[in-house]
Design an enzyme around this catalytic site. Structure first.
Site, PDB file in Angstrom:
ATOM      1  N   ASN A 181       1.126  -3.874   0.309  1.00  0.00           N
ATOM      2  CA  ASN A 181       1.315  -2.867  -0.740  1.00  0.00           C
ATOM      3  C   ASN A 181       0.976  -1.504  -0.137  1.00  0.00           C
ATOM      4  O   ASN A 181      -0.194  -1.222   0.120  1.00  0.00           O
ATOM      5  CB  ASN A 181       0.385  -3.202  -1.919  1.00  0.00           C
ATOM      6  N   LYS A 228       1.201   1.338  -1.510  1.00  0.00           N
ATOM      7  CA  LYS A 228       0.724   2.327  -2.498  1.00  0.00           C
ATOM      8  C   LYS A 228       1.470   3.645  -2.274  1.00  0.00           C
ATOM      9  O   LYS A 228       2.639   3.615  -1.879  1.00  0.00           O
ATOM     10  CB  LYS A 228      -0.798   2.474  -2.419  1.00  0.00           C
ATOM     11  N   HIS A 258      -0.826  -4.084 -11.190  1.00  0.00           N
ATOM     12  CA  HIS A 258      -1.816  -3.802 -10.143  1.00  0.00           C
ATOM     13  C   HIS A 258      -3.005  -3.083 -10.780  1.00  0.00           C
ATOM     14  O   HIS A 258      -2.838  -2.319 -11.731  1.00  0.00           O
ATOM     15  CB  HIS A 258      -1.204  -2.926  -9.044  1.00  0.00           C
ATOM     16  N   GLU A 292      -4.603  -0.568 -10.021  1.00  0.00           N
ATOM     17  CA  GLU A 292      -4.483   0.894 -10.127  1.00  0.00           C
ATOM     18  C   GLU A 292      -3.573   1.275 -11.292  1.00  0.00           C
ATOM     19  O   GLU A 292      -3.774   2.307 -11.940  1.00  0.00           O
ATOM     20  CB  GLU A 292      -3.997   1.475  -8.784  1.00  0.00           C
ATOM     21  N   GLU A 302      -7.042  -9.762  -7.341  1.00  0.00           N
ATOM     22  CA  GLU A 302      -7.587  -8.624  -6.604  1.00  0.00           C
ATOM     23  C   GLU A 302      -8.799  -8.077  -7.348  1.00  0.00           C
ATOM     24  O   GLU A 302      -8.655  -7.291  -8.292  1.00  0.00           O
ATOM     25  CB  GLU A 302      -6.538  -7.516  -6.504  1.00  0.00           C
ATOM     26  N   GLY A 335      -9.874  -1.253  -1.399  1.00  0.00           N
ATOM     27  CA  GLY A 335     -10.041   0.019  -0.700  1.00  0.00           C
ATOM     28  C   GLY A 335     -11.500   0.378  -0.428  1.00  0.00           C
ATOM     29  O   GLY A 335     -11.810   1.505  -0.080  1.00  0.00           O
ATOM     30  N   SER A 354      -9.317  -5.414   0.547  1.00  0.00           N
ATOM     31  CA  SER A 354      -9.876  -5.228   1.894  1.00  0.00           C
ATOM     32  C   SER A 354      -9.567  -6.375   2.856  1.00  0.00           C
ATOM     33  O   SER A 354     -10.407  -6.746   3.673  1.00  0.00           O
ATOM     34  CB  SER A 354     -11.382  -4.963   1.825  1.00  0.00           C
TER      35      SER A 354
HETATM   36  P1  13P Z   1      -6.920  -2.711   0.246  1.00  0.00           P
HETATM   37  O1  13P Z   1      -6.421  -3.816   1.148  1.00  0.00           O
HETATM   38  O2  13P Z   1      -6.698  -1.342   0.828  1.00  0.00           O
HETATM   39  O3  13P Z   1      -8.310  -2.957  -0.236  1.00  0.00           O
HETATM   40  O4  13P Z   1      -5.983  -2.744  -1.072  1.00  0.00           O
HETATM   41  C1  13P Z   1      -5.786  -3.941  -1.730  1.00  0.00           C
HETATM   42  C2  13P Z   1      -4.713  -3.779  -2.746  1.00  0.00           C
HETATM   43  O5  13P Z   1      -4.915  -3.135  -3.766  1.00  0.00           O
HETATM   44  C3  13P Z   1      -3.402  -4.389  -2.478  1.00  0.00           C
HETATM   45  O6  13P Z   1      -2.603  -4.377  -3.608  1.00  0.00           O
END
Ligand code: 13P
Length: 246
Positions: free
Chosen positions: A7, A9, A93, A95, A162, A168, A208
């Protein structure tokens, strides 16, 4: 079979995105595994038609709206995504849920829209740190799963667990944390869809994931793949993560 998904983002410039495809070396990755990429939607068409794309790499947007067309400024429909070469779509997701206030009900609408247009939904669930500290992991992820569970019988679907506190932050859920959450999700899927069908719903772990922890996570019971954020921006680390899947 494992699913390795990236992803991106809101990252990458358009030339970097094509370069990524050219540099992604999947020669060390078993043919049994599926490789998915979720780039910013503006790059979807170019990536789908790029000669640099290994045909093993399948694409999808990071979000869709549930109507097919209309006066919805700034939105993208499942039909449009599918027309430019998407086969998958991320839905719900964390976010989207926490930054943009997306609700369980909206997530369910989006899952149905994806299925109407032949996109495989990757439905994301996960608890916040506060919810984890209050011992509410099961309650939260089951509530998020229950909102879409009736629709999951209509076609192929994937779930991504997740935990919000692991996204992140460099903090990864331990294989045990992931295994417990995935088992909870699998049990609920079994109750609703029957054991056989529930087994066919891949449950990915995200938060992560990096080359150094991918092997342990991918060999954990009930973890059928990974959804990678930051480490999917570099073709070498993404390929390394994929190669960790046995
Ligand atoms: P990270 O791998 O940067 O922690 O992000 C995970 C994520 O949100 C994937 O959709």
């Amino acid at each position: 079979m494992a699913v390795i998904a990236g992803n991106w983002k809101m990252h990458m410039a358009s030339d970097q995105a094509i370069e990524f495809l050219a540099e992604l070396d999947l020669s060390g990755v078993s043919e049994r595994h599926e490789i998915l990429l979720f780039p910013p939607e503006i790059y979807l068409a170019a990536l789908a038609t790029s000669e640099a794309r290994n045909p093993r790499v399948q694409l999808g947007p990071q979000n869709i709206y549930w109507e097919d067309e209309g006066a919805f400024t700034g939105e993208l429909s499942a039909r449009m995504a599918s027309e430019v070469g998407a086969n998958f779509v991320l839905i719900g997701h964390s976010e989207r849920r926490h930054v943009f206030g997306e609700t369980d009900e909206e997530v369910a609408h989006k899952v149905r829209a994806a299925q109407r247009h032949g996109l495989v939904p990757v439905v994301c669930v996960g608890e916040t740190l506060e919810e984890r500290r209050a011992n509410r992991v099961e309650e939260v992820i089951l509530r998020q799963l229950n909102a879409v569970i009736d629709d999951l019988s209509l076609g192929r679907a994937l779930i991504a667990y997740e935990p919000v506190w692991a996204i992140g932050t460099g903090e990864t859920a331990t294989p045990k944390d992931a295994s417990l959450a995935h088992e909870t999700l699998r049990e609920r899927l079994s109750q609703s869809l029957g054991t056989e069908r529930a087994r066919s719903v891949a449950i990915l772990y995200g938060g992560s994931v990096k080359p150094s922890n991918a092997g342990a996570l991918l060999s954990t019971a009930n973890v059928d793949g990974v959804l990678v954020g930051g480490a999917s921006l570099d073709p070498r680390s993404f390929a390394e993560i994929a190669a960790a899947a046995l």
